[in-house]
Design a protein around this motif. Sequence first.
Motif, PDB file in Angstrom:
ATOM      1  N   PRO A  14       0.809  -1.237   0.000  1.00  0.00           N
ATOM      2  CA  PRO A  14       0.000   0.000   0.000  1.00  0.00           C
ATOM      3  C   PRO A  14       0.833   1.274   0.000  1.00  0.00           C
ATOM      4  O   PRO A  14       0.268   2.357   0.181  1.00  0.00           O
ATOM      5  CB  PRO A  14      -0.800  -0.132   1.303  1.00  0.00           C
ATOM      6  N   LEU A  15       2.147   1.181  -0.196  1.00  0.00           N
ATOM      7  CA  LEU A  15       3.009   2.358  -0.093  1.00  0.00           C
ATOM      8  C   LEU A  15       2.615   3.477  -1.056  1.00  0.00           C
ATOM      9  O   LEU A  15       2.522   4.647  -0.636  1.00  0.00           O
ATOM     10  CB  LEU A  15       4.465   1.935  -0.308  1.00  0.00           C
ATOM     11  N   PRO A  16       2.335   3.244  -2.347  1.00  0.00           N
ATOM     12  CA  PRO A  16       1.945   4.346  -3.238  1.00  0.00           C
ATOM     13  C   PRO A  16       0.672   5.059  -2.783  1.00  0.00           C
ATOM     14  O   PRO A  16       0.562   6.280  -2.846  1.00  0.00           O
ATOM     15  CB  PRO A  16       1.761   3.655  -4.592  1.00  0.00           C
ATOM     16  N   TRP A  17      -0.318   4.240  -2.314  1.00  0.00           N
ATOM     17  CA  TRP A  17      -1.564   4.860  -1.852  1.00  0.00           C
ATOM     18  C   TRP A  17      -1.333   5.715  -0.621  1.00  0.00           C
ATOM     19  O   TRP A  17      -1.882   6.813  -0.493  1.00  0.00           O
ATOM     20  CB  TRP A  17      -2.588   3.765  -1.545  1.00  0.00           C
ATOM     21  N   ARG A  21      -1.919   9.677  -0.285  1.00  0.00           N
ATOM     22  CA  ARG A  21      -2.944  10.086   0.689  1.00  0.00           C
ATOM     23  C   ARG A  21      -2.414  11.089   1.700  1.00  0.00           C
ATOM     24  O   ARG A  21      -3.116  12.034   2.082  1.00  0.00           O
ATOM     25  CB  ARG A  21      -3.456   8.828   1.407  1.00  0.00           C
ATOM     26  N   TRP A  22      -1.192  10.914   2.138  1.00  0.00           N
ATOM     27  CA  TRP A  22      -0.695  11.715   3.247  1.00  0.00           C
ATOM     28  C   TRP A  22       0.311  12.779   2.869  1.00  0.00           C
ATOM     29  O   TRP A  22       0.497  13.745   3.632  1.00  0.00           O
ATOM     30  CB  TRP A  22      -0.071  10.783   4.303  1.00  0.00           C
TER      31      TRP A  22
END
Length: 321
Positions: A14-17, A21-22
């Motif tokens: 989930p690193l790209p998301w 996101r942050w």
Amino acid sequence: MIHFAWPGMLLCLPLPWLLARWLPVARPDGAALFVPFAATVAAQGTLGASPRPRWRQLLFVLIWLALIAAAVRPQWLGAPEPVPTTGRRLLLAVDVSGSMATQDMAGGYSRLQVVQSIAGDFIRRRHGDQVGLILFGTQPYLQAPLTTDLKTVDQFLGEAVVGIAGKQTAIGDAIGLAIKRLRADPAQAHHAGDTVLILLTDGENTAGAMPPLNAAKLAADSKLRVYTIGVGAPVENGFFGSSGNTDLDEDTLKKIAAATGGEYFRANDAGDLRKIYARIDQLEPAAGRDQWYRPSSEWFAWPLTLALLLSVPAVVLRGRS
């Protein structure tokens, strides 16, 4: 079966998301360039980047999944196989002189036949060791060089016949041949202390050029441990009971074992001989008895190649989107 060597790399999925996101949107920093016709451009359209095409987003998702698939390092594990380790080196010197045809250790079987059966079991238990075979009578012969092929050594021992090396007994020369073979092996220096000779005989030294005790000294200098086994049922001696095998020179066999750091054993029957080889198994345990491994094939190259191939259209078609 499929195995993942580095499953922890899935945490990066989930690193790209998370980054999108942050992390804040990048904004220009520093002095702005004044463009006189900027107002005209602003009036004709809305400033800002156009949204990324859906097919391109899907392409980047596939590339990232392929990279994660390569990062977990997929492998195909084969069936377990024994490890061909190199442990101790054991040479068995077996007396095949004429007296080994005597049938006094088990009903209906000669001394040599009893030795072939029990020593054969001993050979088959030596997984991970190198085992060789010397047959001696009037002269010694190397029947099988040191090898991990235990089945072949057992077969050669089973095919031995009484008198094949002569009717007399050359104990000293048998030890000398073992020393000669070990010194001719360049790996001898790496096996100091792990080389053993198990010499079995039913008689005394009656032939050969080298006296047994002189051979024992050379064996000690070569760090060759010698275990000696005297075989043959005890001989009844009238009112005085059993006096032992009259042809067996136990004193010399004991001195050979003592000089080289080994032990002497006496086998009156098949049961005694079986216990002796079990005892040697304890004193010199086989090195690779329970060692196994599973052959593996690396599969990470396939998803990594897919990621590289998908990155080509992602870069080439960037300017056309």
